[in-house]
Design a protein around this motif. Sequence first.
Motif, PDB file in Angstrom:
ATOM      1  N   ASP A   1      66.034  -9.639  62.868  1.00 55.43           N
ATOM      2  CA  ASP A   1      65.435  -8.611  61.896  1.00 55.43           C
ATOM      3  C   ASP A   1      66.651  -7.370  61.724  1.00 55.43           C
TER       4      ASP A   1
ATOM      5  N   SER B   1      73.964 -22.981  62.109  1.00 57.39           N
ATOM      6  CA  SER B   1      74.164 -21.463  61.358  1.00 57.39           C
ATOM      7  C   SER B   1      75.628 -21.051  61.508  1.00 57.39           C
TER       8      SER B   1
ATOM      9  N   LYS C   1      67.690 -28.436  58.640  1.00 48.70           N
ATOM     10  CA  LYS C   1      68.398 -27.224  59.150  1.00 48.70           C
ATOM     11  C   LYS C   1      69.355 -27.772  60.319  1.00 48.70           C
TER      12      LYS C   1
ATOM     13  N   ASP D   1      62.495 -18.994  64.410  1.00 46.65           N
ATOM     14  CA  ASP D   1      62.268 -20.112  65.266  1.00 46.65           C
ATOM     15  C   ASP D   1      63.670 -21.176  65.479  1.00 46.65           C
TER      16      ASP D   1
ATOM     17  N   ARG E   1      73.035 -21.295  53.145  1.00 52.58           N
ATOM     18  CA  ARG E   1      72.020 -20.587  52.427  1.00 52.58           C
ATOM     19  C   ARG E   1      71.714 -19.234  53.447  1.00 52.58           C
TER      20      ARG E   1
ATOM     21  N   THR F   1      72.518 -26.349  55.951  1.00 53.97           N
ATOM     22  CA  THR F   1      71.510 -27.428  55.664  1.00 53.97           C
ATOM     23  C   THR F   1      72.254 -28.515  55.291  1.00 53.97           C
TER      24      THR F   1
ATOM     25  N   ARG G   1      66.983 -16.300  56.322  1.00 54.03           N
ATOM     26  CA  ARG G   1      65.710 -15.500  55.876  1.00 54.03           C
ATOM     27  C   ARG G   1      64.934 -15.379  57.142  1.00 54.03           C
TER      28      ARG G   1
ATOM     29  N   SER H   1      62.244 -14.477  58.430  1.00 53.14           N
ATOM     30  CA  SER H   1      60.698 -14.734  58.523  1.00 53.14           C
ATOM     31  C   SER H   1      60.683 -16.278  58.590  1.00 53.14           C
ATOM     32  N   ASN H   2      61.581 -17.084  58.004  1.00 54.38           N
ATOM     33  CA  ASN H   2      61.596 -18.603  58.063  1.00 54.38           C
ATOM     34  C   ASN H   2      62.448 -19.261  58.935  1.00 54.38           C
ATOM     35  N   ASP H   3      63.477 -18.357  59.322  1.00 58.70           N
ATOM     36  CA  ASP H   3      64.566 -18.999  60.176  1.00 58.70           C
ATOM     37  C   ASP H   3      64.534 -18.754  61.832  1.00 58.70           C
TER      38      ASP H   3
END
Length: 145
Positions: free
Chosen positions: A52, A75, A72, A21, A12, A63, A15, A17-19
């Motif tokens: 960003d 990548s 997760k 870290d 997927r 995932t 994102r 802000s979610n990924d």
Amino acid sequence: MSKYILKKLSIRPVRPSNDVDFLFELLKERDPRANISHKKLPTYASHIKFVDSKPYKKWYIITAYDSGKKLKVGSIYLSKNDEIGIFVSKRFQGNNIGKSAISALIKKNPQKRYLANVNPKNSKSKRFFENNGFKLIQYTFEKIK
């Protein structure tokens, strides 16, 4: 060998802000001697700026499910020059995740040609790409002043 029984592998879009870290944790697992994009770990702040900046044409989180829990596990990206980059977290390696993730990336982004730049010292990555149908086409040299 992995202690996980992974099912329903998918990719997927990242994102930020979610990924961010999770992506930084993956970065910390990489051996800098085998990497071609950086020789030392960037700061967390510079990592956030990089994520960003949307540096790739397509960038995905890999995932999978283990015992009903979505995890997760790595990548994968397709660069603006059609280069595939992939990293699976060390604790999930050995589950054919890379092979499945490359298939998913190619299915979502069909084209005639894909590349993969690999550090010549990274024998594991060289073997991985060779085992997944990639052929060696060049060696690239660098001179640093």
